[in-house]
Design an enzyme around this catalytic site. Structure first.
Site, PDB file in Angstrom:
ATOM      1  N   HIS A   1       1.277  -1.170   0.415  1.00  0.00           N
ATOM      2  CA  HIS A   1      -0.095  -0.122  -0.459  1.00  0.00           C
ATOM      3  C   HIS A   1       1.266   1.913   0.431  1.00  0.00           C
ATOM      4  O   HIS A   1       0.214   1.879   0.895  1.00  0.00           O
ATOM      5  CB  HIS A   1      -0.563   0.408   0.923  1.00  0.00           C
ATOM      6  CG  HIS A   1      -2.057  -1.492   0.794  1.00  0.00           C
ATOM      7  ND1 HIS A   1      -2.171  -1.436   1.986  1.00  0.00           N
ATOM      8  CD2 HIS A   1      -2.310  -2.327   0.194  1.00  0.00           C
ATOM      9  CE1 HIS A   1      -3.677  -2.303   1.739  1.00  0.00           C
ATOM     10  NE2 HIS A   1      -3.598  -2.820  -0.150  1.00  0.00           N
TER      11      HIS A   1
ATOM     12  N   GLY B   1      -1.250 -10.363  12.216  1.00  0.00           N
ATOM     13  CA  GLY B   1      -1.594  -8.998  12.423  1.00  0.00           C
ATOM     14  C   GLY B   1      -2.205  -8.576  10.693  1.00  0.00           C
ATOM     15  O   GLY B   1      -2.626  -7.230  11.223  1.00  0.00           O
ATOM     16  N   THR B   2      -2.695  -9.118  10.266  1.00  0.00           N
ATOM     17  CA  THR B   2      -3.728  -8.696   8.967  1.00  0.00           C
ATOM     18  C   THR B   2      -5.434  -9.279   9.335  1.00  0.00           C
ATOM     19  O   THR B   2      -5.478 -10.412   9.850  1.00  0.00           O
ATOM     20  CB  THR B   2      -3.086  -8.685   7.804  1.00  0.00           C
ATOM     21  OG1 THR B   2      -4.653  -7.975   6.784  1.00  0.00           O
ATOM     22  CG2 THR B   2      -2.995 -10.881   7.175  1.00  0.00           C
TER      23      THR B   2
HETATM   24  P1  OAD Z   1      -6.812  -4.425  10.526  1.00  0.00           P
HETATM   25  O1  OAD Z   1      -6.848  -2.887  11.036  1.00  0.00           O
HETATM   26  O2  OAD Z   1      -7.613  -4.488   9.752  1.00  0.00           O
HETATM   27  O3  OAD Z   1      -6.468  -5.793  11.195  1.00  0.00           O
HETATM   28  C1  OAD Z   1      -5.555  -5.927  12.373  1.00  0.00           C
HETATM   29  C2  OAD Z   1      -5.390  -7.278  12.631  1.00  0.00           C
HETATM   30  O4  OAD Z   1      -4.254  -7.137  13.556  1.00  0.00           O
HETATM   31  C3  OAD Z   1      -6.550  -8.025  13.704  1.00  0.00           C
HETATM   32  O5  OAD Z   1      -6.475  -9.136  12.526  1.00  0.00           O
HETATM   33  C4  OAD Z   1      -6.054  -8.355  14.561  1.00  0.00           C
HETATM   34  O6  OAD Z   1      -6.714  -8.717  15.243  1.00  0.00           O
HETATM   35  C5  OAD Z   1      -5.075  -8.547  14.503  1.00  0.00           C
HETATM   36  N1  OAD Z   1      -3.688  -8.294  15.635  1.00  0.00           N
HETATM   37  C6  OAD Z   1      -3.932  -7.394  16.513  1.00  0.00           C
HETATM   38  N2  OAD Z   1      -3.322  -7.268  17.745  1.00  0.00           N
HETATM   39  C7  OAD Z   1      -2.339  -7.824  17.774  1.00  0.00           C
HETATM   40  C8  OAD Z   1      -1.359  -8.415  18.124  1.00  0.00           C
HETATM   41  N3  OAD Z   1      -0.773  -7.839  19.422  1.00  0.00           N
HETATM   42  N4  OAD Z   1      -0.277  -8.819  17.428  1.00  0.00           N
HETATM   43  C9  OAD Z   1      -0.287  -9.318  15.724  1.00  0.00           C
HETATM   44  N5  OAD Z   1      -2.354  -9.149  15.253  1.00  0.00           N
HETATM   45  C10 OAD Z   1      -2.658  -7.920  16.278  1.00  0.00           C
HETATM   46  O7  OAD Z   1      -5.562  -4.351   9.781  1.00  0.00           O
HETATM   47  P2  OAD Z   1      -5.205  -4.390   7.832  1.00  0.00           P
HETATM   48  O8  OAD Z   1      -5.709  -5.603   8.268  1.00  0.00           O
HETATM   49  O9  OAD Z   1      -3.357  -4.902   7.556  1.00  0.00           O
HETATM   50  O10 OAD Z   1      -4.953  -0.141   4.262  1.00  0.00           O
HETATM   51  O11 OAD Z   1      -5.573  -4.256   6.919  1.00  0.00           O
HETATM   52  C11 OAD Z   1      -5.624  -3.967   5.985  1.00  0.00           C
HETATM   53  C12 OAD Z   1      -6.125  -1.977   5.491  1.00  0.00           C
HETATM   54  O12 OAD Z   1      -6.274  -1.718   5.409  1.00  0.00           O
HETATM   55  C13 OAD Z   1      -4.591  -1.342   5.367  1.00  0.00           C
HETATM   56  O13 OAD Z   1      -3.432  -1.075   5.455  1.00  0.00           O
HETATM   57  C14 OAD Z   1      -5.396  -0.256   5.435  1.00  0.00           C
HETATM   58  C15 OAD Z   1      -6.682  -0.763   5.722  1.00  0.00           C
HETATM   59  O14 OAD Z   1      -7.624   0.028   5.182  1.00  0.00           O
HETATM   60  C16 OAD Z   1      -5.433   1.147   3.323  1.00  0.00           C
HETATM   61  O15 OAD Z   1      -5.231   2.234   4.350  1.00  0.00           O
HETATM   62  C17 OAD Z   1      -5.176   0.607   1.773  1.00  0.00           C
END
Ligand code: OAD
Length: 257
Positions: free
Chosen positions: A120, A188-189
């Site tokens: 991204h 962490g996604t």
């Molecule tokens: P999200 O905010 O959607 O998801 C974060 C994930 O991290 C969740 O599944 C949580 O359960 C997990 N999580 C929380 N604490 C954690 C920890 N300590 N260790 C590991 N995991 C943990 O974030 P993304 O999946 O990155 O795009 O979101 C994808 C995209 O959506 C981003 O890149 C952004 C957003 O809109 C754009 O802006 C284009």
């Protein structure tokens, strides 16, 4: 959990070509909030109003004020945590060949990872919407918003807004890395945003073992992942690394990078 950590350590020790797909969860322990869920950025601000390219074009000063300045404040002070450092160490050991990250915070590179595919884009640079000139975000004068290039054009962050394409080079390299890996770590996604969430599916179809590290299950958990290590990225990855060390495997020397 210990049994799953051992399974992950074994898979990584045997691996010639591991790839990690990371998301906002990996940077939470560095103080950067995620997008979704409790305390997430999208709980405070509506992404379609403030993170869509049309919104930026319509009112760049507002998007800078509400979204970009807030992100700049968090990213400027954040430091890599144990999870970023563990992935960098796995690369050094010849186990991990690339990190595909959806994050724009630059923390993988700060931790020492060299092959980072920024799916991204990144927040380290601003790009002029008129002349395409670039400037480092930390150097930008944000006293007046939106910041402007010397040509008078408006600076935008060099990351992907909603409504924009994934940078073609990043997409192609990610697809290739996913199709060639024998282990994929999905860290962490929420796996809700495409096409990033498709990379583990490509990896699985290519025969890779897909290991998720996340306190919560995701849509990949029951269908694509081989197993989920339900915990925080920093402690889990540190334990995996420790176990690899304790088992005496220095990784796959001569890996095919
Ligand atoms: P999200 O905010 O959607 O998801 C974060 C994930 O991290 C969740 O599944 C949580 O359960 C997990 N999580 C929380 N604490 C954690 C920890 N300590 N260790 C590991 N995991 C943990 O974030 P993304 O999946 O990155 O795009 O979101 C994808 C995209 O959506 C981003 O890149 C952004 C957003 O809109 C754009 O802006 C284009």
């Amino acid at each position: 959990m210990e049994e799953l950590i051992n399974r992950a350590a074994e898979a990584l020790s045997r691996s010639q070509h591991t790839v990690a797909l990371t998301g906002a969860g990996i940077s939470i322990e560095s103080g950067i909030p995620p997008f979704r869920g409790k305390g997430g950025l999208w709980e405070k601000i509506d992404p379609m109003t403030f993170a869509h390219i049309d919104a930026f074009k319509r009112d760049p000063a507002l998007v800078w004020e509400v979204l970009v300045k807030e992100m700049k404040g968090m990213i400027d002070t954040a430091r890599p945590n144990d999870a970023h450092i563990s992935l960098a160490r796995l690369e050094e050991m010849g186990i991990l060949s690339a990190v595909i990250t959806q994050n724009v915070d630059g923390l993988h590179q700060a931790a020492g990872s060299r092959d980072v595919i920024e799916f991204h884009g990144n927040f380290a640079w601003l790009r002029c919407m008129s002349c395409d000139g670039r400037c480092e975000t930390r150097e930008a004068d944000v006293a007046q918003l939106p910041p402007r290039c010397s040509c008078g054009g408006i600076y935008r962050p060099d990351c992907v807004f909603f409504g924009e394409m994934i940078p073609p080079g990043a997409l192609t390299r990610s697809q290739l890395a996913a199709s060639q890996c024998d282990v994929m770590l999905v860290v962490g996604t929420s796996a809700l945003v495409q096409p990033a969430a498709f990379m583990p599916i490509i990896a699985k179809e290519g025969g890779a073992t897909v290991i998720e590290i996340n306190p919560e299950p995701t849509p990949l958990t029951s269908s694509v992942s081989d197993f989920l290590i339900a915990g925080s990225a920093g402690p889990v990855l540190s334990s995996v690394l420790e176990t690899i060390g304790a088992n005496g495997s220095g990784g796959a020397s001569g890996s095919t990078r």
